[in-house]
Design a protein around this motif. Structure first.
Motif, PDB file in Angstrom:
ATOM      1  N   LEU A 151       0.824  -1.215   0.000  1.00  0.00           N
ATOM      2  CA  LEU A 151       0.000   0.000   0.000  1.00  0.00           C
ATOM      3  C   LEU A 151       0.859   1.267   0.000  1.00  0.00           C
ATOM      4  N   LEU A 152       2.067   1.158   0.540  1.00  0.00           N
ATOM      5  CA  LEU A 152       3.000   2.288   0.448  1.00  0.00           C
ATOM      6  C   LEU A 152       3.381   2.531  -1.012  1.00  0.00           C
ATOM      7  N   ALA A 153       3.582   1.439  -1.751  1.00  0.00           N
ATOM      8  CA  ALA A 153       3.881   1.571  -3.182  1.00  0.00           C
ATOM      9  C   ALA A 153       2.685   2.190  -3.907  1.00  0.00           C
ATOM     10  N   ALA A 154       1.479   1.793  -3.511  1.00  0.00           N
ATOM     11  CA  ALA A 154       0.266   2.367  -4.117  1.00  0.00           C
ATOM     12  C   ALA A 154       0.177   3.864  -3.817  1.00  0.00           C
ATOM     13  N   ARG A 155       0.553   4.233  -2.596  1.00  0.00           N
ATOM     14  CA  ARG A 155       0.508   5.651  -2.220  1.00  0.00           C
ATOM     15  C   ARG A 155       1.507   6.458  -3.050  1.00  0.00           C
ATOM     16  N   ALA A 156       2.682   5.867  -3.285  1.00  0.00           N
ATOM     17  CA  ALA A 156       3.703   6.567  -4.082  1.00  0.00           C
ATOM     18  C   ALA A 156       3.213   6.782  -5.509  1.00  0.00           C
ATOM     19  N   HIS A 180      -8.449  -8.321   5.781  1.00  0.00           N
ATOM     20  CA  HIS A 180      -7.654  -8.540   6.993  1.00  0.00           C
ATOM     21  C   HIS A 180      -7.413  -7.206   7.714  1.00  0.00           C
ATOM     22  N   TYR A 181      -7.364  -7.241   9.040  1.00  0.00           N
ATOM     23  CA  TYR A 181      -7.285  -5.985   9.797  1.00  0.00           C
ATOM     24  C   TYR A 181      -5.994  -5.206   9.513  1.00  0.00           C
ATOM     25  N   SER A 182      -4.993  -5.890   8.973  1.00  0.00           N
ATOM     26  CA  SER A 182      -3.734  -5.183   8.677  1.00  0.00           C
ATOM     27  C   SER A 182      -3.933  -4.128   7.582  1.00  0.00           C
ATOM     28  N   ILE A 183      -4.977  -4.259   6.773  1.00  0.00           N
ATOM     29  CA  ILE A 183      -5.260  -3.247   5.748  1.00  0.00           C
ATOM     30  C   ILE A 183      -5.706  -1.944   6.428  1.00  0.00           C
ATOM     31  N   ALA A 184      -6.611  -2.086   7.392  1.00  0.00           N
ATOM     32  CA  ALA A 184      -7.077  -0.898   8.124  1.00  0.00           C
ATOM     33  C   ALA A 184      -5.921  -0.271   8.905  1.00  0.00           C
ATOM     34  N   ARG A 185      -5.091  -1.109   9.497  1.00  0.00           N
ATOM     35  CA  ARG A 185      -3.931  -0.578  10.218  1.00  0.00           C
ATOM     36  C   ARG A 185      -3.019   0.196   9.281  1.00  0.00           C
ATOM     37  N   ALA A 186      -2.801  -0.391   8.089  1.00  0.00           N
ATOM     38  CA  ALA A 186      -1.900   0.258   7.125  1.00  0.00           C
ATOM     39  C   ALA A 186      -2.430   1.642   6.771  1.00  0.00           C
ATOM     40  N   ALA A 187      -3.766   1.757   6.652  1.00  0.00           N
ATOM     41  CA  ALA A 187      -4.348   3.058   6.300  1.00  0.00           C
ATOM     42  C   ALA A 187      -3.964   4.107   7.340  1.00  0.00           C
ATOM     43  N   SER A 188      -4.007   3.732   8.611  1.00  0.00           N
ATOM     44  CA  SER A 188      -3.638   4.694   9.648  1.00  0.00           C
ATOM     45  C   SER A 188      -2.129   4.925   9.671  1.00  0.00           C
ATOM     46  N   ILE A 189      -1.363   3.856   9.554  1.00  0.00           N
ATOM     47  CA  ILE A 189       0.100   4.008   9.583  1.00  0.00           C
ATOM     48  C   ILE A 189       0.565   4.896   8.419  1.00  0.00           C
ATOM     49  N   LEU A 190      -0.091   4.748   7.274  1.00  0.00           N
ATOM     50  CA  LEU A 190       0.297   5.524   6.089  1.00  0.00           C
ATOM     51  C   LEU A 190      -0.212   6.965   6.139  1.00  0.00           C
ATOM     52  N   GLY A 191      -0.932   7.297   7.193  1.00  0.00           N
ATOM     53  CA  GLY A 191      -1.346   8.684   7.377  1.00  0.00           C
ATOM     54  C   GLY A 191      -2.689   9.032   6.763  1.00  0.00           C
ATOM     55  N   LEU A 192      -3.410   8.016   6.268  1.00  0.00           N
ATOM     56  CA  LEU A 192      -4.727   8.292   5.678  1.00  0.00           C
ATOM     57  C   LEU A 192      -5.812   8.323   6.753  1.00  0.00           C
ATOM     58  N   GLU A 304       8.292  -3.457 -11.603  1.00  0.00           N
ATOM     59  CA  GLU A 304       9.353  -3.439 -10.597  1.00  0.00           C
ATOM     60  C   GLU A 304       9.600  -2.040 -10.019  1.00  0.00           C
ATOM     61  N   GLN A 305       9.555  -1.024 -10.877  1.00  0.00           N
ATOM     62  CA  GLN A 305       9.896   0.336 -10.410  1.00  0.00           C
ATOM     63  C   GLN A 305       8.909   0.853  -9.355  1.00  0.00           C
ATOM     64  N   ASP A 306       7.685   0.283  -9.333  1.00  0.00           N
ATOM     65  CA  ASP A 306       6.709   0.723  -8.320  1.00  0.00           C
ATOM     66  C   ASP A 306       7.201   0.445  -6.907  1.00  0.00           C
ATOM     67  N   LEU A 307       7.920  -0.669  -6.741  1.00  0.00           N
ATOM     68  CA  LEU A 307       8.404  -1.010  -5.402  1.00  0.00           C
ATOM     69  C   LEU A 307       9.604  -0.131  -5.046  1.00  0.00           C
ATOM     70  N   ASP A 308      10.416   0.172  -6.045  1.00  0.00           N
ATOM     71  CA  ASP A 308      11.571   1.049  -5.783  1.00  0.00           C
ATOM     72  C   ASP A 308      11.122   2.456  -5.421  1.00  0.00           C
ATOM     73  N   ALA A 309       9.932   2.841  -5.932  1.00  0.00           N
ATOM     74  CA  ALA A 309       9.440   4.199  -5.649  1.00  0.00           C
ATOM     75  C   ALA A 309       8.820   4.300  -4.261  1.00  0.00           C
ATOM     76  N   ALA A 310       8.530   3.144  -3.638  1.00  0.00           N
ATOM     77  CA  ALA A 310       7.785   3.164  -2.380  1.00  0.00           C
ATOM     78  C   ALA A 310       8.551   3.883  -1.268  1.00  0.00           C
ATOM     79  N   PHE A 311       9.830   3.554  -1.154  1.00  0.00           N
ATOM     80  CA  PHE A 311      10.654   4.163  -0.088  1.00  0.00           C
ATOM     81  C   PHE A 311      11.638   5.128  -0.735  1.00  0.00           C
ATOM     82  N   LYS A 312      11.719   6.305  -0.184  1.00  0.00           N
ATOM     83  CA  LYS A 312      12.670   7.245  -0.793  1.00  0.00           C
ATOM     84  C   LYS A 312      13.707   7.696   0.219  1.00  0.00           C
ATOM     85  N   GLN A 313      13.896   6.895   1.262  1.00  0.00           N
ATOM     86  CA  GLN A 313      14.827   7.238   2.323  1.00  0.00           C
ATOM     87  C   GLN A 313      16.261   7.282   1.811  1.00  0.00           C
ATOM     88  N   GLU A 314      17.062   8.170   2.365  1.00  0.00           N
ATOM     89  CA  GLU A 314      18.497   8.125   2.092  1.00  0.00           C
ATOM     90  C   GLU A 314      19.212   7.808   3.399  1.00  0.00           C
TER      91      GLU A 314
END
Ligand code: PLP
Length: 465
Positions: A151-156, A180-192, A304-314
């Motif tokens: 879902l982070l990749a989807a957000r990106a 599964h409840y982890s979807i609802a959790r992800a929504a909150s963790i992702l800031g939605l 493949e590039q969708d997953l690379d775009a998910a995290f942009k941390q340095e």
């Protein structure tokens, strides 16, 4: 330094004790679970002394291990019909042992070239099964983290600068309440936030109703989530029409295949996932139906590039010399276990066919339970199972209480779930040792637990004693 003789002796004791434990469990010669209160158990295991003073020896270790194993839950037991945790196969257990001794956390390639390479090849195999020839993936510690990552990749994709600028208020996720409840959790963790979840219409069994998919205006749809299969019922959503609907609208389609993606390995059940290749992301747990210990879950994306775009941390100390093989760019984890080896060794030992045969057999056993239970009076089975998960009720009484009494007898371990607001008992056929005789014995025992039935009184007396 390791004393190699001491290690060899302790390892041999471990193997002997585990062999006896699995053998006894598979034959149902011990209770499927024990629930001693933690205070008493800590005393019996001598925990506080061992923690404070150490000093365990091979012989005291043997005694400790034996009690430790006896006081736990036996997933190899034919009566283990509870959670979707794998009945682990031994090649995967060997992989855990090897990882424990070598500790090559390999999110950075140079930290464990062999374990990283095994992970790449396992992922390539999973991508091919799902139908993502140009896809990419990563193994992560569990399905909940895998859903978050997908879902982070989807957000990106929906909001490319969300990583920098945060999340706009008009972003929504479409998901059925049965997700599964982890979807609802992800929504909150992702800031939605939970507000951002738009519940999809379902039929009375919680499956997405494809004739009533919503038209959303004034909102940006970040993703639509479907289950293959749903945790509670084990029923699959109809992926192809949902995927087509998403494609027409440019909506990210996420398939939660944590439990049920392993059906891709059997000719008989692959059709349940028809259309999965239309997904943008899929998750698939090996520690459910591919018989590894927890945890080993795959996040798979079509591009493949969708997953690379998910995290942009340095992180300059980690990322300076990327050889292009560093999985750390795709994970929440920094240190990550060599998860690929468990899946690989099961494949190497059993073959894709062996693992697929296991899935087909477990699905068939669950179907058999449905057939047998339906023939008996008092059993209510609201649907024909599509996986190794079956929900049912016996009689009109309190099903949770029935479950508790069943577990007290030590022969069976079941779970329960709510279906349409009504509590049901739930069987998940995980252990290869579960057969027709187990199922008949379970049905007999449930029927005998009717209030006032003779066996029930015996159990009540036993528990008073
Ligand atoms: C089990 C399950 C999950 C969560 O996976 P964990 O590995 O337990 O975190 C997510 N989705 C579905 C459909 C599941 O069955």
């Amino acid at each position: 330094m390791w004393n190699i003789d001491e290690f060899t002796e302790a390892a041999a004791i471990t193997v002997e004790e585990l062999a006896a434990y699995v053998n006894e469990s598979q034959h149902g010669h011990a209770p499927v679970l024990r629930r001693q209160p933690p205070g008493e158990l800590a005393d019996r295991l001598g925990l506080s002394d061992l923690i404070a003073k150490g000093g365990i020896t091979p012989e005291t270790y043997r005694a400790f291990l034996r009690t430790f194993l006896a006081e736990g839950t036996r997933l190899h037991h034919p009566g283990f019909l509870a959670h979707q945790t794998a009945s682990p196969d031994f090649p995967a257990a060997l992989a855990d042992f090897v990882h424990g001794a070598t500790n090559n956390p390999m999110a950075i390639y140079e930290m464990g070239a062999a374990s990283a390479t095994v992970e790449f090849e396992v992922l390539r195999w999973m991508l091919e099964k799902v139908g993502f020839p140009a896809g990419g993936g990563v193994l992560t510690h569990g399905g909940s983290l895998a859903n978050l990552t997908a879902l982070l990749a989807a957000r990106a994709r929906a909001v490319p600068d969300a990583w920098e600028g945060g999340v706009p208020g008009d972003l929504v996720i479409l998901a059925p309440p049965s997700a599964h409840y982890s979807i609802a959790r992800a929504a909150s963790i992702l800031g939605l936030g939970q507000r951002a979840i738009v519940p999809l219409e379902t039929d009375e069994l919680g499956r997405i109703d494809i004739t009533r998919l919503p038209e959303i205006s004034g909102k940006r749809v970040m993703a639509l989530v479907a289950s293959a299969c749903a945790t509670g019922t084990g029923l699959y959503d109809d992926l192809r029409p949902i995927g087509e609907w998403c494609r027409e609208r440019g909506v990210w389609f996420h398939v939660d295949g944590a439990h049920g993606a392993s059906a891709l390995l059997t000719d008989r059940h692959r059709h349940r996932l028809d259309g999965v290749e239309l997904a943008d992301s899929v998750i698939w747990d090996a520690h459910k139906m591919l018989r590894t210990s927890g945890l080993a879950a795959a996040v798979l994306v079509r591009r493949e590039q969708d997953l690379d775009a998910a995290f942009k941390q340095e992180a300059s100390y980690l990322f300076y010399g990327d050889q292009g093989f560093d999985l750390i760019r795709r994970t929440v984890e920094c240190t990550k276990a060599a998860l690929g080896l468990k899946i690989f060794l099961n494949l190497a030992w059993r073959g894709e066919e062996g693992l697929g045969g296991y899935v087909a057999r477990q699905y068939a056993t669950a179907h058999r339970f449905w057939e047998l239970a339906r023939r008996r009076p008092g059993f209510d089975l609201p649907y024909e199972p599509e996986s190794n998960i079956v929900c049912f009720r016996y009689g009109q009484g309190d099903q949770a209480e029935l479950r508790e009494r069943l577990m007290r007898n030590g022969s069976f371990y079941l779970t329960s779930t709510e279906l349409n607001g009504v509590r049901h008992l739930r069987v998940t056929v995980m252990a290869p040792a579960t057969d027709d005789a187990t199922l008949e014995a379970l049905l007999d025992e449930i029927a005998s637990l009717r209030p006032g039935a003779p066996q029930d009184q015996t159990a009540a007396l036993a528990s008073q004693a």
